[in-house]
Write a protein that holds these residues in place. Sequence first.
Motif, PDB file in Angstrom:
ATOM      1  N   ASN A   1      93.504  20.092   7.382  1.00 52.46           N
ATOM      2  CA  ASN A   1      93.852  21.270   6.579  1.00 52.46           C
ATOM      3  C   ASN A   1      92.699  22.256   6.468  1.00 52.46           C
ATOM      4  OD1 ASN A   1      96.450  20.413   6.278  1.00 52.46           O
ATOM      5  ND2 ASN A   1      96.041  19.292   4.357  1.00 52.46           N
ATOM      6  N   SER A   2      91.469  21.775   6.711  1.00 48.53           N
ATOM      7  CA  SER A   2      90.351  22.730   6.688  1.00 48.53           C
ATOM      8  C   SER A   2      90.028  23.208   8.110  1.00 48.53           C
ATOM      9  CB  SER A   2      89.131  22.108   6.013  1.00 48.53           C
ATOM     10  OG  SER A   2      88.691  20.989   6.763  1.00 48.53           O
ATOM     11  N   GLY A   3      90.969  23.014   9.032  1.00 46.48           N
ATOM     12  CA  GLY A   3      90.836  23.630  10.363  1.00 46.48           C
ATOM     13  C   GLY A   3      90.062  22.810  11.384  1.00 46.48           C
ATOM     14  N   HIS A   4      89.807  21.524  11.053  1.00 46.21           N
ATOM     15  CA  HIS A   4      89.073  20.687  12.013  1.00 46.21           C
ATOM     16  C   HIS A   4      90.014  19.983  12.987  1.00 46.21           C
ATOM     17  CE1 HIS A   4      85.946  21.051   8.915  1.00 46.21           C
ATOM     18  NE2 HIS A   4      85.077  20.771   9.888  1.00 46.21           N
ATOM     19  N   VAL A   5      89.488  19.718  14.167  1.00 46.77           N
ATOM     20  CA  VAL A   5      90.101  18.716  15.037  1.00 46.77           C
ATOM     21  C   VAL A   5      89.443  17.407  14.632  1.00 46.77           C
ATOM     22  CG1 VAL A   5      90.130  17.825  17.404  1.00 46.77           C
ATOM     23  CG2 VAL A   5      90.631  20.235  16.978  1.00 46.77           C
ATOM     24  N   VAL A   6      90.242  16.360  14.452  1.00 46.35           N
ATOM     25  CA  VAL A   6      89.687  15.069  14.047  1.00 46.35           C
ATOM     26  C   VAL A   6      89.679  14.142  15.256  1.00 46.35           C
ATOM     27  CG1 VAL A   6      89.997  13.072  12.523  1.00 46.35           C
ATOM     28  CG2 VAL A   6      90.520  15.374  11.696  1.00 46.35           C
ATOM     29  N   VAL A   7      88.522  13.580  15.562  1.00 42.28           N
ATOM     30  CA  VAL A   7      88.384  12.719  16.740  1.00 42.28           C
ATOM     31  C   VAL A   7      88.097  11.290  16.274  1.00 42.28           C
ATOM     32  CG1 VAL A   7      87.138  12.312  18.893  1.00 42.28           C
ATOM     33  CG2 VAL A   7      87.494  14.659  18.088  1.00 42.28           C
ATOM     34  N   VAL A   8      88.997  10.372  16.616  1.00 43.60           N
ATOM     35  CA  VAL A   8      88.894   8.997  16.114  1.00 43.60           C
ATOM     36  C   VAL A   8      88.636   8.034  17.281  1.00 43.60           C
ATOM     37  CG1 VAL A   8      90.105   7.146  14.854  1.00 43.60           C
ATOM     38  CG2 VAL A   8      90.524   9.540  14.259  1.00 43.60           C
ATOM     39  N   ALA A   9      87.740   7.079  17.059  1.00 44.21           N
ATOM     40  CA  ALA A   9      87.454   6.066  18.077  1.00 44.21           C
ATOM     41  C   ALA A   9      88.650   5.135  18.214  1.00 44.21           C
ATOM     42  CB  ALA A   9      86.216   5.270  17.677  1.00 44.21           C
ATOM     43  N   GLY A  10      89.137   4.960  19.444  1.00 41.97           N
ATOM     44  CA  GLY A  10      90.238   4.039  19.671  1.00 41.97           C
ATOM     45  C   GLY A  10      89.740   2.604  19.677  1.00 41.97           C
ATOM     46  N   PHE A  11      90.698   1.659  19.691  1.00 38.73           N
ATOM     47  CA  PHE A  11      90.396   0.249  20.008  1.00 38.73           C
ATOM     48  C   PHE A  11      89.702  -0.500  18.875  1.00 38.73           C
ATOM     49  CE2 PHE A  11      87.213  -2.380  22.717  1.00 38.73           C
ATOM     50  CZ  PHE A  11      88.096  -3.407  23.017  1.00 38.73           C
ATOM     51  N   GLN A  12      89.339   0.174  17.783  1.00 42.07           N
ATOM     52  CA  GLN A  12      88.532  -0.519  16.771  1.00 42.07           C
ATOM     53  C   GLN A  12      89.048  -0.294  15.357  1.00 42.07           C
ATOM     54  OE1 GLN A  12      84.882   2.097  15.697  1.00 42.07           O
ATOM     55  NE2 GLN A  12      84.933   2.022  17.915  1.00 42.07           N
ATOM     56  N   GLY A  13      88.697  -1.234  14.485  1.00 43.83           N
ATOM     57  CA  GLY A  13      89.029  -1.110  13.080  1.00 43.83           C
ATOM     58  C   GLY A  13      88.003  -1.871  12.269  1.00 43.83           C
ATOM     59  N   VAL A  14      88.401  -2.160  11.042  1.00 46.21           N
ATOM     60  CA  VAL A  14      87.489  -2.878  10.155  1.00 46.21           C
ATOM     61  C   VAL A  14      88.351  -3.816   9.302  1.00 46.21           C
ATOM     62  CG1 VAL A  14      87.597  -1.079   8.362  1.00 46.21           C
ATOM     63  CG2 VAL A  14      85.547  -2.477   8.557  1.00 46.21           C
ATOM     64  N   ASP A  15      87.846  -5.022   9.014  1.00 39.83           N
ATOM     65  CA  ASP A  15      88.660  -5.917   8.182  1.00 39.83           C
ATOM     66  C   ASP A  15      88.293  -5.744   6.710  1.00 39.83           C
ATOM     67  OD1 ASP A  15      86.368  -7.382   7.699  1.00 39.83           O
ATOM     68  OD2 ASP A  15      87.055  -9.200   8.723  1.00 39.83           O
ATOM     69  N   GLU A  16      88.939  -6.517   5.840  1.00 40.35           N
ATOM     70  CA  GLU A  16      88.721  -6.341   4.405  1.00 40.35           C
ATOM     71  C   GLU A  16      87.283  -6.525   3.983  1.00 40.35           C
ATOM     72  OE1 GLU A  16      92.062  -8.131   2.171  1.00 40.35           O
ATOM     73  OE2 GLU A  16      92.292  -5.936   1.930  1.00 40.35           O
ATOM     74  N   LEU A  17      86.552  -7.349   4.751  1.00 37.09           N
ATOM     75  CA  LEU A  17      85.162  -7.627   4.400  1.00 37.09           C
ATOM     76  C   LEU A  17      84.193  -6.639   5.038  1.00 37.09           C
ATOM     77  CD1 LEU A  17      85.363 -11.499   4.836  1.00 37.09           C
ATOM     78  CD2 LEU A  17      85.335 -10.214   2.682  1.00 37.09           C
ATOM     79  N   GLY A  18      84.730  -5.671   5.774  1.00 36.47           N
ATOM     80  CA  GLY A  18      83.859  -4.675   6.400  1.00 36.47           C
ATOM     81  C   GLY A  18      83.386  -5.067   7.785  1.00 36.47           C
ATOM     82  N   ASN A  19      83.906  -6.168   8.334  1.00 38.43           N
ATOM     83  CA  ASN A  19      83.538  -6.553   9.697  1.00 38.43           C
ATOM     84  C   ASN A  19      84.211  -5.622  10.700  1.00 38.43           C
ATOM     85  OD1 ASN A  19      82.119  -9.090   9.057  1.00 38.43           O
ATOM     86  ND2 ASN A  19      84.150  -9.744   8.365  1.00 38.43           N
ATOM     87  N   ILE A  20      83.481  -5.292  11.759  1.00 32.52           N
ATOM     88  CA  ILE A  20      84.078  -4.486  12.832  1.00 32.52           C
ATOM     89  C   ILE A  20      85.029  -5.375  13.629  1.00 32.52           C
ATOM     90  CG2 ILE A  20      83.597  -3.257  14.994  1.00 32.52           C
ATOM     91  CD1 ILE A  20      80.832  -2.553  13.823  1.00 32.52           C
ATOM     92  N   THR A  21      86.207  -4.835  13.939  1.00 34.14           N
ATOM     93  CA  THR A  21      87.179  -5.591  14.746  1.00 34.14           C
ATOM     94  C   THR A  21      87.606  -4.730  15.939  1.00 34.14           C
ATOM     95  OG1 THR A  21      88.975  -4.695  13.407  1.00 34.14           O
ATOM     96  CG2 THR A  21      88.144  -6.869  12.781  1.00 34.14           C
TER      97      THR A  21
END
Length: 407
Positions: free
Chosen positions: A126-146
């Motif tokens: 809404n503030s006019g940005h293109v948002v670029v997100v890293a594919g293939f990855q997430g984070v679990d409840e404890l903050g571990n990279i998955t």
Amino acid sequence: MALIVQKYGGTSVGSPDRIKNVANRVAKYQAEGHQVVVVVSAMSGETNRLIALTKEVAATPDPREMDVVISTGEQVTIGLLCMALQAAGVKARSYTGGQVKILTDSAFTKARILNIDEAPIKADLNSGHVVVVAGFQGVDELGNITTLGRGGSDTTGVALAAALKADECQIYTDVDGVYTTDPRIVPEARKLDRITFEEMLEMASLGSKVLQIRSVEFAGKYRVKLRVLSSFQDGGEGTLITVEEETNMEQPVISGIAFNRDEAKLTVLGVPDKPGIAYQILGPIADANIDVDMIIQNVGHDGCTDFSFTVGRGDLEKAAKILEGVKAHIGARSIVADKSMAKVSIVGVGMRSHPGVASRMFRTLAEEGINIQMISTSEIKISVAIDEKYLELAVRVLHKAFELETA
Ligand code: ADP
Ligand code: ASP
Ligand code: MG
């Protein structure tokens, strides 16, 4: 104005010039008045390089640390793409999976997405940005990279499109759509304008890696409008993945051919033909978390039978060892392992209303002298296991027999 999620695969971001091309394409969409969220993969070859590095350090790397390493490729591309967008005069902001945040379970290297916090992305858009997100990855409840399994950026793209209720999710890759079979194997393969979710799901799970299976599941479940397109070609409608009602009533019998080289066969010879044998053979295999695909039990003779099944090649040794362990207990004569198997599958919702598809498939293979070792069917697919050395021939002759070039 539409909200579009665009996913670019490894080849499409494989060099600085290609990243600049992606930036130009994204800039064009934004200039047309659309809001754009971009999901990128690692540069081509990068994830393989990272996996190879881990194997040099540890024979069986710890899965948590594995994800710490193999998720890094995508972080490089989001930063580079944002720089390229900014250089093209577009406001852009990058996010890792953890920053977004893409919450997953803790199944390292094959995590499933549970939830996506879409509010910060919406605010940026809404503030006019293109948002670029890293594919293939997430984070679990404890903050571990998955990470989400190979090819997982497709799933990131579709999941974001679902969470944001995007108007369309566009998967940009190195082919201009979904073909009747892998165009690298059959040059006559034809691009499909449309394919149903159901068929795409079968094609993906039977070996067509153009889309990760989970991305198709997600798109079907959340009714995401999903399209596969080329990042190297302007214009073109690509392939739309649709619900069945929207497809052509004159549906061809077969829509596509999928194949998988990653098959191995195990045969337990001379097992007593009595109740409980399948369970005694496959129970310990399942307990070891090994996926079994095709299964065949032959007609008994003299109170004995042979029992065969297929597993992924990576699991062959482990499965064979388990069988050696249960052999004496079940009274089997011997175990035979064959790692050079392949599976070829024909897929099509048209099969439901057309009898004789299986016999046409079997006749075609017989005419080429290709021996079918196992068969499995569902309502919309027929799979056969054959010797790997006949795989390409089998795909080509079936493609011709079902007139897929011209359908
Ligand atoms: P990306 O890096 O963009 O995710 P992938 O390599 O994962 O690309 O997927 C695209 C490739 O999928 C194509 O280059 C093609 O060789 C292969 N492929 C396999 N089956 C098909 C099919 N039925 N239609 C189109 N491409 C297919
Ligand atoms: N980079 C990851 C892979 O190579 C994810 C993807 O490309 O979709 O599997
Ligand atoms: Mg891919």
